[in-house]
Design a protein around this motif. Sequence first.
Motif, PDB file in Angstrom:
ATOM      1  N   GLN A   1       3.743  11.808  -3.289  1.00 16.92           N
ATOM      2  CA  GLN A   1       5.220  11.296  -4.410  1.00 16.92           C
ATOM      3  C   GLN A   1       4.507  10.300  -5.095  1.00 16.92           C
ATOM      4  N   THR A   2       5.111   9.935  -6.354  1.00 14.70           N
ATOM      5  CA  THR A   2       4.789   8.698  -7.171  1.00 14.70           C
ATOM      6  C   THR A   2       5.753   7.687  -7.238  1.00 14.70           C
ATOM      7  N   LEU A   3       5.698   6.480  -6.995  1.00 10.66           N
ATOM      8  CA  LEU A   3       6.830   5.576  -6.857  1.00 10.66           C
ATOM      9  C   LEU A   3       6.498   4.492  -8.284  1.00 10.66           C
ATOM     10  N   PRO A   4       7.590   4.674  -9.279  1.00  9.25           N
ATOM     11  CA  PRO A   4       7.425   3.830 -10.450  1.00  9.25           C
ATOM     12  C   PRO A   4       7.465   2.191  -9.823  1.00  9.25           C
ATOM     13  N   ALA A   5       6.674   1.700  -9.421  1.00  6.79           N
ATOM     14  CA  ALA A   5       6.830   0.525  -8.705  1.00  6.79           C
ATOM     15  C   ALA A   5       7.256  -0.825  -9.382  1.00  6.79           C
ATOM     16  N   HIS A   6       6.224  -1.055 -10.261  1.00  7.78           N
ATOM     17  CA  HIS A   6       6.289  -2.341 -10.911  1.00  7.78           C
ATOM     18  C   HIS A   6       6.074  -2.370 -12.480  1.00  7.78           C
ATOM     19  N   ALA A   7       6.377  -3.705 -12.935  1.00 12.99           N
ATOM     20  CA  ALA A   7       6.252  -3.822 -14.570  1.00 12.99           C
ATOM     21  C   ALA A   7       4.708  -4.048 -14.989  1.00 12.99           C
ATOM     22  N   SER A   8       4.227  -4.440 -13.663  1.00 12.74           N
ATOM     23  CA  SER A   8       2.659  -5.108 -14.105  1.00 12.74           C
ATOM     24  C   SER A   8       1.816  -4.368 -13.047  1.00 12.74           C
ATOM     25  N   PRO A   9       0.694  -4.601 -13.361  1.00 12.59           N
ATOM     26  CA  PRO A   9      -0.672  -3.987 -12.290  1.00 12.59           C
ATOM     27  C   PRO A   9      -0.405  -4.341 -10.794  1.00 12.59           C
ATOM     28  N   MET A  10      -0.512  -3.260 -10.103  1.00 14.31           N
ATOM     29  CA  MET A  10      -0.436  -3.759  -8.652  1.00 14.31           C
ATOM     30  C   MET A  10      -1.533  -4.603  -8.091  1.00 14.31           C
ATOM     31  N   THR A  11      -1.170  -5.745  -7.114  1.00 16.99           N
ATOM     32  CA  THR A  11      -2.057  -6.395  -6.600  1.00 16.99           C
ATOM     33  C   THR A  11      -2.212  -6.276  -5.216  1.00 16.99           C
ATOM     34  N   THR A  12      -1.403  -5.680  -4.318  1.00 19.37           N
ATOM     35  CA  THR A  12      -1.503  -5.588  -3.007  1.00 19.37           C
ATOM     36  C   THR A  12      -0.480  -4.539  -2.452  1.00 19.37           C
ATOM     37  N   LEU A  13      -0.609  -4.014  -1.434  1.00 15.47           N
ATOM     38  CA  LEU A  13       0.290  -3.064  -0.628  1.00 15.47           C
ATOM     39  C   LEU A  13      -0.178  -3.186   0.888  1.00 15.47           C
ATOM     40  N   THR A  14       0.983  -2.778   1.498  1.00 19.55           N
ATOM     41  CA  THR A  14       0.933  -2.940   3.112  1.00 19.55           C
ATOM     42  C   THR A  14       2.020  -2.406   3.808  1.00 19.55           C
ATOM     43  N   PHE A  15       1.466  -1.464   4.831  1.00 17.98           N
ATOM     44  CA  PHE A  15       2.617  -0.857   5.515  1.00 17.98           C
ATOM     45  C   PHE A  15       3.149  -1.769   6.826  1.00 17.98           C
ATOM     46  N   SER A  16       4.355  -1.576   7.088  1.00 21.45           N
ATOM     47  CA  SER A  16       4.928  -2.260   8.214  1.00 21.45           C
ATOM     48  C   SER A  16       4.359  -1.716   9.618  1.00 21.45           C
ATOM     49  N   PRO A  17       4.171  -2.162  10.753  1.00 22.21           N
ATOM     50  CA  PRO A  17       3.636  -1.786  12.002  1.00 22.21           C
ATOM     51  C   PRO A  17       4.249  -0.421  12.498  1.00 22.21           C
ATOM     52  N   ASP A  18       5.634  -0.288  12.443  1.00 19.66           N
ATOM     53  CA  ASP A  18       6.298   0.953  12.575  1.00 19.66           C
ATOM     54  C   ASP A  18       6.449   1.949  11.608  1.00 19.66           C
ATOM     55  N   GLY A  19       5.600   1.678  10.417  1.00 21.90           N
ATOM     56  CA  GLY A  19       5.717   2.768   9.313  1.00 21.90           C
ATOM     57  C   GLY A  19       6.997   2.886   8.842  1.00 21.90           C
ATOM     58  N   LYS A  20       7.858   2.187   8.853  1.00 26.08           N
ATOM     59  CA  LYS A  20       9.267   2.388   8.235  1.00 26.08           C
ATOM     60  C   LYS A  20       9.301   1.755   6.849  1.00 26.08           C
ATOM     61  N   MET A  21       8.633   0.889   6.616  1.00 27.35           N
ATOM     62  CA  MET A  21       8.287   0.124   5.123  1.00 27.35           C
ATOM     63  C   MET A  21       7.112   0.095   4.817  1.00 27.35           C
TER      64      MET A  21
ATOM     65  N   ALA B   1       0.135  -9.539   0.587  1.00 22.18           N
ATOM     66  CA  ALA B   1       1.169  -9.505   1.437  1.00 22.18           C
ATOM     67  C   ALA B   1       0.806  -9.161   2.866  1.00 22.18           C
ATOM     68  N   SER B   2       1.470  -9.521   3.873  1.00 29.78           N
ATOM     69  CA  SER B   2       1.027  -9.041   5.007  1.00 29.78           C
ATOM     70  C   SER B   2       2.538  -9.040   6.107  1.00 29.78           C
ATOM     71  N   PHE B   3       2.699  -8.040   6.831  1.00 31.71           N
ATOM     72  CA  PHE B   3       3.737  -7.925   7.851  1.00 31.71           C
ATOM     73  C   PHE B   3       3.387  -8.455   8.998  1.00 31.71           C
ATOM     74  N   SER B   4       4.441  -9.114   9.736  1.00 34.30           N
ATOM     75  CA  SER B   4       4.040  -9.732  11.064  1.00 34.30           C
ATOM     76  C   SER B   4       3.747  -8.507  12.005  1.00 34.30           C
ATOM     77  N   PRO B   5       3.179  -8.667  13.285  1.00 31.92           N
ATOM     78  CA  PRO B   5       2.874  -7.605  14.115  1.00 31.92           C
ATOM     79  C   PRO B   5       3.933  -6.844  14.598  1.00 31.92           C
ATOM     80  N   ARG B   6       5.180  -7.242  14.618  1.00 29.93           N
ATOM     81  CA  ARG B   6       6.313  -6.251  14.998  1.00 29.93           C
ATOM     82  C   ARG B   6       7.221  -6.142  13.780  1.00 29.93           C
ATOM     83  N   GLY B   7       6.810  -6.572  12.538  1.00 32.71           N
ATOM     84  CA  GLY B   7       7.369  -5.903  11.357  1.00 32.71           C
ATOM     85  C   GLY B   7       8.396  -6.670  10.973  1.00 32.71           C
TER      86      GLY B   7
END
Length: 883
Positions: free
Chosen positions: A676-696, A730-736
Amino acid sequence: MTSEDPAARLQQYLTVAQGYYAQHQWEDAAHYFRAALNTDPDNLQAALKLGDTLNHLDRFEEAITVLEISYQKDPKASRTFFANALVGRAKALSLKDDETALKLCEQVLEILPNHGLAYQLKLSIWMRRADAALLKDDLGTASLAYRQAGDSSRAEHIETLYRWQIEAELEKQARSLEMAGKWAEAAVMYQKLLKTAAKKEIKKSWEDAYHRCQEEEKLLQIYTTGLSAYKAQNWEVAKTTFLELVNLRPDYHHKEQWAAELLYLSIRANSSIVVSETPSSTLSLAPGIISAQNARRLVRLARLGNGQIQHLAFTPDQRHLVVSSSIGLYLYGVQTLEKMRFIDTDAWVTAFAISPDSATIASGFEDGLIWLWRMFDGSPLRKMRGHNRQINALAFSPDASWLASGADDGFVRFWQTADGRTLQVLEGRLESVRNLAIAPDSTTLAVVATDSVVRLRRAPDGMMTHALSGHKASVVQVAYAPNGNSLASASEDGEIRIWNLKNGRLQGELSSTAQKVTGLAYSPNGEFLAASNNKGDTVIWAATSGKFLRTLQKSPAPLKCLAFSPDAQLIAGTSEDQTVRIWQTDSGQLTRGLEEFTGSLASLAFSRDGKKIAAAYRDGIVRFWAVSGGAEVHKMRAHPTGPTHLAYSPDGQILASGGQDHVVRLWSAETNQLLQTLPAHASPMTTLTFSPDGKMLGTGSADGVLKLWRMPDGGPMHALAGGGGAVRQASFSPRGAMIAATADDGSVRIWLASAGHLIYTLRGNWGKVTSLCFSHNGAELICGTADGLVLIWRTTTEWSFVKRFQAHKGPITRMAVSPLNGLLAVGAKDNTVGLWTITDESLLNTLEGSGGAITDLAFSPDGTLLTTAAEEGVIRLWGVVGG
């Protein structure tokens, strides 16, 4: 004048002598003054005037004889005349017997301390002595002589060189002892050097060498103890000893005998358990979990990738193509392009040169060091220290007896290759030396600095012969024609000029490429001249007439350098896309290429099972490496170009990538197929991170917006605009429950992830926050700043500030926390990673790379490995072997 009265006769002689004296008729004056003195030997006036007249006649010895008698009788009246005679004699002797001349000058200065001529003559003699001693490289004598000559600044400079010369000799001895494995003796020698070290960077190098030798001596003693026990069949002692050794150094070996093999054999001999007949070469000791207790024993287990490509050159014997990178020198067979040898420098090779006999390679580095290596086996010959900034150019003389080097410190140095001794240092007052070329007859050296002038210096004494001026922009490339009659120079604006070296005048100009020239080379047979530019174009002209011949097949990426093969049939070049391309000279067609180099690393991520590492490079390529064995298992283009950011989902099914093209792509972690491709932002990406439960999935960009996406369908959840500038991490807390993000204004914002509500903003008198992560238990939020500070907050409703400590002198670029014990890894711009405990701010270990800022780092999911990425283009895996 036959008067019978002696007094009258004396007066007559004096009167006549005075007349001749006044008319400067010195011979006649001397005759009558001598006659007067014969008439009255005690006549002081006659003696003084006779002595002065003899001085005028340059008959200084006679003058001294006469005046010395007068000085003994009447020092006050005679001292000026006597001193002048002594100075005259000293001046006459100064060029053939300077020792006597100096003694005479000292005698004069005892008589008349303010005698200017004597003082100046003394200084000139000492200055001449100093210059002569300097030419003989007798720095001790030169320093003393310059001090006697009153030139304290030059004396101090020579004393520094003399100290460096002594240090270089001591270091050479220490290095020889080290290479011979005489660790204890080498440690003693390095300890002596430490007592004399003045510069911090040199002291650090010798300190490291001293500790290295001490460590090696300790390891050798352990090995010797274990080997004695092994030979005596005392298996328990041998096993314990070799286990200790392997824990300290997993790959330790002595005279081709590996400690791991002896450990295996000792265990096998000592155990009643049947051990499989696994060859010792495949013996594998499992890494232990990295902790505060064993962090000091962390070692580099592997290095993945060949690094960033730099320059290339064919060996004169046409057997090898040598390519330099950020970690060493690669030698490929010219016919097959098969890798024949790798010289591991573990540092960025900024310049290299091959000796005309193809026996030696010289390499230069960012710290100003120069190493010489044997071509046939890649072993080091010697290290040469003199420059204190990056080496930009190296060139061997045609007979390989000396080497020229140019660096960012603005100096050009000539080295004797046989022993590494400095022959000459050119103080050209240059901002930086960019390029060098030696004439085929080794008589002149062309020096390229940061201006529009090419300086020709006589080699190796450094005398300036011509200054070739006429370029409108800075000169970047220079090359001698093989016949030595002309020189080509190229500038940043694409202008190429040909100079007549007999008179230093402009001979002709070639059609401008209108782009910065990145490579310039004459073919060895003198038939062609080729130039490449930063748009990927390479043009060939006839060298003698300047007639355009052809353009090589265009490179898809800007070229970095250019080289003809010795038979002139091939042209090779390196390019910004990390490839080596080879063209046929006559047709201009691309024939072969190498794609073994990886470029600058942007980010990396461990797969959830810890068996694979995904690494994103600044050209948009993602490579996958097997942790076991270190092989590259797959490569794909994730984004068109620019830095790419990566993250694996917690279940290990999805790999997310975000790039300069403003989009996020989701890939199957198993098949590497695009999901899948997500048209995420209007500018270049700088960071990405999954939540610990993988739902976000959280994504940030240069537009200052942090977005949350629902997984696995990719639906949008929240767009969190902080207003503090670009989101850097960006960073999720351990429990998300929470997500924290940095901003360019130095603030850190924390949102309730599920609802998208801003719950707190952290501000203070610190620099820009460049990195952040939650502690392994989620109790603290840890931030790193551009000032090298680590800041820690307690994640309570009040977000109370806990502490701050200085982790690095320069900017912190990345941080990671061990998932098992909270050990903090802090990466910096200076290519080092510090391991810290956040409870008591203890620095446990500092891991050093070879070049460029740390761009990413990560602990493996099981906490046994730490992986680091840097601009140099390689991945380093660190671990503690043996628990």
